[in-house]
Structures are given as C-alpha cells and as structure tokens.
Write an enzyme that holds these catalytic residues in place. Structure first.
Site, PDB file in Angstrom:
ATOM      1  N   CYS A 341       0.840  -1.218   0.000  1.00  0.00           N
ATOM      2  CA  CYS A 341       0.000   0.000   0.000  1.00  0.00           C
ATOM      3  C   CYS A 341       0.865   1.254   0.000  1.00  0.00           C
ATOM      4  CB  CYS A 341      -0.960   0.026   1.182  1.00  0.00           C
ATOM      5  SG  CYS A 341      -2.132  -1.325   1.191  1.00  0.00           S
ATOM      6  N   ALA A 342       2.052   1.162  -0.574  1.00  0.00           N
ATOM      7  CA  ALA A 342       2.967   2.303  -0.523  1.00  0.00           C
ATOM      8  C   ALA A 342       3.672   2.477  -1.872  1.00  0.00           C
ATOM      9  CB  ALA A 342       3.988   2.110   0.596  1.00  0.00           C
TER      10      ALA A 342
END
Lengths: 384, 80
Positions: A341-342
């Site tokens: 998620c980055a």
C-alpha cells in the site's frame, strides 16, 4: 496456528496478548451499555472502562491531558480527520515520497480540490532529512508538513523532532502518521510537540483491529470528520459539542476495541523497553541473515541503524510475490510481498516494478522463527 | 410509606470524561459521590452528572477547580 512463523507484524500484530483477548471478551460480556448515554450501571461501567483505557493509553503515549487522545475507527480514519479537518483548498502542504497510501491518497484527493501538495524526496535509505523539509518550507507559506514517524516499507525512523521544529519555525503544522511507530518506539507525544499524530491500534500497539487513536495538541482544532450523537451537549441547535473527546467521537464507540487497546497499553507499559530491544535484535539478525544469503538488496538503513522491526528485501532475480507464496505454503512463514500500500515509497526506492518481500518482527517472535525464515529463504534461493 | 425527599447538589460537566475524572477525584477526597442521569433542568451537558451532599459542595467545587475540571452547571435538587 502454533505452526505459523508469523512475520507480518507490519500489517497487523498476531497473536494478541492474552490480556487483550480477555479484555475484548469481557467487554462483550460486561460492558454492554452505551457509554455516555445514560447513568444506569451498565452504561456507567462501560463509560468507566473507556475512561480508564483512555487514561492508560495517554500515560503510555506521553499525553499530558487524556482528553486530547481520541479513539477512532483505525489509523486511516484518524489520518483522514487530521488531513481533511485541517487542510483546505488554497493551502500548501509539504509531504514526503516515502508515505503510505493512508496519507498519499487523502493528499491526492486534497490536491484535486485545490491544495498544493509538495513532495520531498526521501534518500536511498527511505529517510527524509529535516533540512530537505526546511528547504521546501522556505519556498512558500505552508499550512502543514505531513509525514510518517516510521516507514512501513523500510523500517526507517524519521527525524521527527527535527522535522517538527522545522515545520513550526516556518509556521506550519506538524502532522504525523504514527501507524508503524506506536508500541515499537518510545513515543512521548506532548514533549514531541507534534500538532497531530495518528496511530493504528492493531500493529505495534497489540490491540484489536478496527480501533486507532488520534492525538491532537491542545491548540490544534480540526473540523470534525464525522458528526452526530455523543451522549452529551444534546442542545436544540444541533451543534457538535466543542469539548474533547466528544467533539471527535460521534456515534457509539467500538467498546470491545477500546477495551482491548486499553489492555494492550497496560501490557506494553510493563516491559516495553525489554520488548523493543528484543524486536530490534531479531530484526537485525534477520537483516544480516538475508544479506548473508546473497542476491538480496535489503531496503532502508543498514543493520546497525535503529529502525522499527521491519526488514524488506528484493532479490536480484526471484519474484517477491512467488517467494512469499512458497514461504507460506511450504514453510509456514507468513510475510507480505508486493507494494505494501505504498507505491510512492516503492517508486522512491526504485522498487515499484518488483515490489519487495517484507518481514515484520513482533512481540512473540523468537530466534527460532528468524532462523526458520532464513533457512527457508536460503533453500528457496538455492533451489531456484 | 413515601420516602422523604432530601436536598442534594448536582454538578454537571462538559463531557463524560470530565464527569468520571471528577468522580474519581472526589472519591479520593472522601466525598460521597453518586453518578446520576443529568437532570434536564441544568442544561444540555453530558449524560452523567454527579450528586453530592450540600455540606460537601464548597470543598468539592474548590477541589475540582484546582484540578482543572470545569464544572458546567450546578444546582440543588430534591431527590430520594
């Protein structure tokens, strides 16, 4: 589940301490009343439990006035309250290239609404310097600096106090994503002088999922993200109460989650320093062991540099997703692969195309867990 | 036989957190304090008010003020 080598604490901690499990069960059995909505014994018992949990968490996180520590349905919601409540179209915001989606996506949305979002690059270790932030702040008046306390990808700990000082020197708010810091680091919020700090309850804090906290400095006054019933101030003009914590806690709270998080804070407070040293020792062993296998690039600072206990690695030819799948299926080693998620952070470190294999060490991990993971990894690399 | 009404002082607070802080502090002071539903007559405050004996009023309010607990309202009620 005893045969699992759980090394995904960067995503969520597991198992939870028995005290947390018991507190959640007790809440469901004993604290059925709606806190603040009445004064009968069940409502009072629930309100007292929440009051105690808030005070225990405030003590653990170094918050002078427990009313400034707000329960939220997770870190993401807390970050949304922080960002949407304090930043408006026309504002300028400085952030960093290493942020997680919980910051990057709300800022992208704000940018589309007219906020000028300036992204400062992290260095090759995933660390952002206060000097780079100060340089960005010097270019134009800025509403806020938004940055992570520690990276969910590299484990790097940002120089928070220095960045806060740079922000305040420029007249900007210091807004911090503490998702990976809470529990793993000794965080003393009032003395850190941040304006707002959001944290997951379920990661290093060892609480249940679905609960988080937001600290607001006494003079930091975001607009509420959610309004509605609080049990108090039921005035005819339908205004959200002005007092904390009620102003930011509309709706019936997650009582079992709060009970569990309060128990987790009490558990952590017992020997947090010992636990943190052990997590750091195991993460360092993992880091050095991965490097010794050969063919891996370990992201972030070197093994000697303090970090939260996250170690991410990229192999020169083996796919991280495939490695994670086989580690789980054949060795019982649970890790997380991909972009975590980055995507900003992966782009920043040049790993957007490959993703990485992330190991997150936690409170129940042992030397045997680390050696199992390293043996498995070495076998997989050797056989490939 | 009907119970004889007694006079009590009711203290109201801006939030449940303040009310429970106050309950704890007054208990530590040895004051007999009872949480009650906030009487409508003292305004739209948090749902919990504290009932104390009139003889304790002065000591209680002075102590809470010194501890930084804001009292939003107080009134004397006849209760059982």
């Amino acid at each position: 589940m005893d045969d699992i080598v759980y090394l995904d604490h960067g995503a969520t901690s597991w198992p939870k301490p028995p005290q947390v499990v018991d507190a959640v069960a007790d809440a469901l059995a004993e604290y059925g009343g709606n806190p603040g909505r009445g004064a009968h014994r069940l409502a009072l018992a629930t309100a007292r439990m929440i009051h105690g949990a808030r005070r225990d968490l405030a003590g653990f996180l170094g918050v002078d006035d427990a009313r400034d520590l707000l329960f939220q349905p997770g870190c993401t919601q807390a970050l949304n309250l922080m960002l949407r409540g304090l930043i408006a179209p026309g504002d300028r915001v400085v952030t960093t290239s290493i942020e997680h989606n919980a910051v990057a996506r709300p800022l992208n949305l704000l940018a589309r609404e007219g906020v000028d979002v300036v992204v400062v690059a992290a260095d090759e270790t995933g660390t952002v310097s206060a000097q780079a932030i100060a340089a960005a702040l010097a270019q134009a008046p800025t509403r806020a600096v938004v940055f992570q306390h520690a990276s969910n990808l590299t484990g790097a700990i940002q120089p928070v106090a220095e960045i806060v000082a740079a922000a305040h020197a420029a007249g900007a708010l210091a807004l911090v994503d503490g998702a990976q810091a809470g529990g793993h680091l000794d965080v003393q919020l009032s003395s850190l002088r941040v304006d707002a700090w959001a944290c997951s309850g379920h990661k290093g804090m060892l609480g249940p999922q679905g609960i988080g906290v937001l600290y607001l400095a006494p003079d930091c006054r975001p607009a509420p993200l959610v309004t509605g019933g609080t049990g108090g101030g039921s005035s005819a003009d339908a205004q959200q109460p002005d007092v904390r914590p009620d102003r930011y806690e509309a709706g019936t709270p997650n009582t079992p989650g709060i009970a569990g998080l309060g128990a987790a804070a009490r558990f952590l407070a017992q020997d947090a320093d010992v636990q943190r040293a052990e997590e750091r020792r195991l993460a360092r062993r993992l880091h050095e062991g991965i490097l010794a296998i050969g063919g891996f690039r370990v992201l972030g600072p070197g093994p000697d540099v303090p970090r939260v206990p996250i170690v991410s690695a990229v192999h020169e030819r083996l796919d991280a997703d495939r490695l994670a799948f086989v580690l789980d299926r054949e060795w019982g080693v649970a890790v997380r692969a991909g972009l975590h998620c980055a995507p900003w952070a992966h782009e920043s470190l040049g790993t957007a195309a490959t993703g990485a294999l992330r190991f997150g060490v936690g409170w129940r991990n042992t030397d045997a867990h680390i050696e199992t993971a390293l043996s498995a990894l070495a076998r997989l690399v050797g056989e490939a | 036989m009907a119970r004889e009404p007694q006079a009590f002082v009711v203290l109201g607070f801006p939030s449940t957190h303040d009310a429970l802080d106050a309950e704890s502090l007054l208990g530590d002071l040895g004051i007999d304090v009872v949480p009650i539903p906030t009487p409508k007559s003292i305004g739209a405050l948090c749902g919990i008010a504290l009932r104390i004996a009139p003889a304790d009023e002065q000591r209680a309010t002075a102590y809470l003020q010194s501890a930084g607990i804001g009292i939003s309202a107080h009134a004397t009620i006849l209760d059982v």
